[in-house]
Design a protein around this motif. Structure first.
Motif, PDB file in Angstrom:
ATOM      1  N   LEU A  73       1.125   9.114  -2.117  1.00 44.75           N
ATOM      2  CA  LEU A  73       0.027   9.819  -2.781  1.00 44.75           C
ATOM      3  C   LEU A  73      -1.343   9.354  -2.299  1.00 44.75           C
ATOM      4  O   LEU A  73      -2.362   9.905  -2.708  1.00 44.75           O
ATOM      5  N   CYS A  74      -1.368   8.331  -1.449  1.00 43.99           N
ATOM      6  CA  CYS A  74      -2.649   7.805  -0.965  1.00 43.99           C
ATOM      7  C   CYS A  74      -3.384   8.853  -0.140  1.00 43.99           C
ATOM      8  O   CYS A  74      -2.769   9.627   0.604  1.00 43.99           O
ATOM      9  N   LEU A  75      -4.700   8.853  -0.253  1.00 46.03           N
ATOM     10  CA  LEU A  75      -5.522   9.823   0.473  1.00 46.03           C
ATOM     11  C   LEU A  75      -5.647   9.483   1.949  1.00 46.03           C
ATOM     12  O   LEU A  75      -5.854  10.363   2.774  1.00 46.03           O
ATOM     13  N   THR A  76      -5.546   8.198   2.281  1.00 44.02           N
ATOM     14  CA  THR A  76      -5.787   7.791   3.661  1.00 44.02           C
ATOM     15  C   THR A  76      -4.593   7.055   4.245  1.00 44.02           C
ATOM     16  O   THR A  76      -3.779   6.461   3.524  1.00 44.02           O
ATOM     17  N   TYR A  77      -4.536   7.068   5.579  1.00 44.35           N
ATOM     18  CA  TYR A  77      -3.463   6.379   6.304  1.00 44.35           C
ATOM     19  C   TYR A  77      -3.532   4.870   6.059  1.00 44.35           C
ATOM     20  O   TYR A  77      -2.527   4.222   5.775  1.00 44.35           O
ATOM     21  N   GLU A  78      -4.748   4.312   6.162  1.00 40.44           N
ATOM     22  CA  GLU A  78      -4.907   2.877   5.965  1.00 40.44           C
ATOM     23  C   GLU A  78      -4.573   2.464   4.531  1.00 40.44           C
ATOM     24  O   GLU A  78      -3.995   1.399   4.295  1.00 40.44           O
ATOM     25  N   GLY A  79      -4.933   3.321   3.567  1.00 37.80           N
ATOM     26  CA  GLY A  79      -4.614   3.033   2.179  1.00 37.80           C
ATOM     27  C   GLY A  79      -3.113   2.973   1.952  1.00 37.80           C
ATOM     28  O   GLY A  79      -2.608   2.099   1.238  1.00 37.80           O
ATOM     29  N   LYS A  80      -2.398   3.894   2.591  1.00 37.47           N
ATOM     30  CA  LYS A  80      -0.940   3.911   2.461  1.00 37.47           C
ATOM     31  C   LYS A  80      -0.333   2.650   3.059  1.00 37.47           C
ATOM     32  O   LYS A  80       0.540   2.012   2.444  1.00 37.47           O
ATOM     33  N   LEU A  81      -0.811   2.251   4.248  1.00 38.58           N
ATOM     34  CA  LEU A  81      -0.281   1.042   4.885  1.00 38.58           C
ATOM     35  C   LEU A  81      -0.543  -0.189   4.022  1.00 38.58           C
ATOM     36  O   LEU A  81       0.310  -1.071   3.897  1.00 38.58           O
ATOM     37  N   GLU A  82      -1.729  -0.247   3.435  1.00 38.03           N
ATOM     38  CA  GLU A  82      -2.086  -1.404   2.609  1.00 38.03           C
ATOM     39  C   GLU A  82      -1.204  -1.480   1.374  1.00 38.03           C
ATOM     40  O   GLU A  82      -0.754  -2.564   0.985  1.00 38.03           O
ATOM     41  N   LEU A  83      -0.939  -0.335   0.769  1.00 45.20           N
ATOM     42  CA  LEU A  83      -0.106  -0.323  -0.435  1.00 45.20           C
ATOM     43  C   LEU A  83       1.336  -0.703  -0.101  1.00 45.20           C
ATOM     44  O   LEU A  83       2.008  -1.392  -0.884  1.00 45.20           O
ATOM     45  N   LEU A  84       1.826  -0.286   1.063  1.00 50.85           N
ATOM     46  CA  LEU A  84       3.208  -0.596   1.448  1.00 50.85           C
ATOM     47  C   LEU A  84       3.423  -2.089   1.710  1.00 50.85           C
ATOM     48  O   LEU A  84       4.569  -2.548   1.783  1.00 50.85           O
ATOM     49  N   LYS A  85       2.332  -2.848   1.840  1.00 52.05           N
ATOM     50  CA  LYS A  85       2.454  -4.308   2.007  1.00 52.05           C
ATOM     51  C   LYS A  85       2.575  -5.019   0.663  1.00 52.05           C
ATOM     52  O   LYS A  85       2.945  -6.195   0.610  1.00 52.05           O
ATOM     53  N   ARG A  86       2.256  -4.321  -0.416  1.00 49.70           N
ATOM     54  CA  ARG A  86       2.149  -4.965  -1.719  1.00 49.70           C
ATOM     55  C   ARG A  86       3.509  -5.366  -2.295  1.00 49.70           C
ATOM     56  O   ARG A  86       4.496  -4.642  -2.179  1.00 49.70           O
ATOM     57  N   LYS A  87       3.474  -6.541  -2.926  1.00 45.73           N
ATOM     58  CA  LYS A  87       4.610  -7.000  -3.718  1.00 45.73           C
ATOM     59  C   LYS A  87       4.049  -7.528  -5.041  1.00 45.73           C
ATOM     60  O   LYS A  87       2.838  -7.775  -5.147  1.00 45.73           O
ATOM     61  N   PRO A  88       4.888  -7.694  -6.045  1.00 44.59           N
ATOM     62  CA  PRO A  88       4.380  -8.205  -7.330  1.00 44.59           C
ATOM     63  C   PRO A  88       3.690  -9.554  -7.149  1.00 44.59           C
ATOM     64  O   PRO A  88       4.083 -10.373  -6.310  1.00 44.59           O
ATOM     65  N   PHE A  89       2.646  -9.791  -7.931  1.00 40.53           N
ATOM     66  CA  PHE A  89       1.930 -11.063  -7.862  1.00 40.53           C
ATOM     67  C   PHE A  89       2.793 -12.199  -8.414  1.00 40.53           C
ATOM     68  O   PHE A  89       3.522 -12.013  -9.388  1.00 40.53           O
ATOM     69  N   SER A  90       2.701 -13.351  -7.779  1.00 40.60           N
ATOM     70  CA  SER A  90       3.415 -14.529  -8.272  1.00 40.60           C
ATOM     71  C   SER A  90       2.661 -15.127  -9.459  1.00 40.60           C
ATOM     72  O   SER A  90       1.507 -14.786  -9.725  1.00 40.60           O
TER      73      SER A  90
END
Length: 234
Positions: A21-38
């Motif tokens: 659902l991200c508007l931008t390519y870079e936004g999508k890549l950044e979100l795909l790196k995310r994991k839950p915070f420790s």
């Protein structure tokens, strides 16, 4: 938290669905790196939760989406760092869309206004963290002027007098090159020294295919040599 536990929680499927659902390519890549915070990054997690809440409040207040979509822009940044480099039209348009998105975000997120929704809710829109981020964005209005002085809002090259003059110069240079090549190729004194009697393209340049033993008879730059070593392209 291990990947196995995240798989069992269906975290990756949900994250990938949101990323789409991200508007931008870079936004999508950044979100795909995310994991839950420790557990040791609770304060960082709270900060991102506050950003999410502020942006939700912003949209509920009836404010327009402050971002616009654009294609992958990161490689273009590398290109424009090189002095004298030239951007193709589609890349210039992508850069223009990025600039417009930054300007829109800076303009819309930097102010705290009360809307009809807020008045009904007897609340005021406070975007403390989003405002801090937006106010630290560079002012790109001059970049926008420069980019869209050359292209229109659809990414098409404008019909400007300066561009028409450049096009005219390019056509003249191309005709001069064709005339020069024709003179070389029709010269009977050079015929036996050439491997080909037609113009040859190498690296988007028109070159002469010259037999290697005669390369010193031509004043020019050797751009390439054939795999056999029998021909140089000058």
């Amino acid at each position: 938290m291990t990947n196995q536990i995240l798989e069992e929680l269906d975290f990756f499927r949900i994250r990938d669905s949101v990323a789409n659902l991200c508007l931008t390519y870079e936004g999508k890549l950044e979100l795909l790196k995310r994991k839950p915070f420790s557990i040791d990054k609770i304060s960082e997690a709270e900060y991102f939760k506050s950003l999410a809440k502020e942006y939700t409040d912003f949209l509920r207040a009836g404010r327009p989406v402050p971002f616009t979509s654009f294609e992958n822009v990161k490689p273009i940044f590398q290109q424009v760092k090189i002095q004298g480099n030239v951007l193709e039209l589609d890349k210039l348009f992508t850069l223009g869309q990025f600039v417009k998105s930054v300007i829109s975000a800076k303009k819309n997120l930097s102010v705290n206004e009360e809307s009809e929704y807020q008045r009904k809710q007897q609340s005021s829109l406070k975007l403390l963290n989003l405002r801090d981020i937006s106010e630290n964005l560079d002012d790109l209005t001059e970049c926008e002027k420069i980019i869209f002085s050359v292209i229109d809002q659809n990414g098409q090259l404008k019909d400007l007098p300066s561009i028409r003059e450049l096009k005219s110069k390019i056509v003249k240079i191309q005709k001069d090159i064709e005339k020069l090549m024709k003179n070389y190729l029709s010269d009977s004194a050079l015929r036996e020294k050439l491997q080909s009697s037609v113009p040859v393209l190498r690296g988007e340049r028109q070159v002469l295919a010259v037999k290697v033993q005669y390369k010193n008879n031509f004043s020019g730059i050797v751009h390439e040599m054939s795999q056999t070593g029998q021909t140089v392209f000058i």
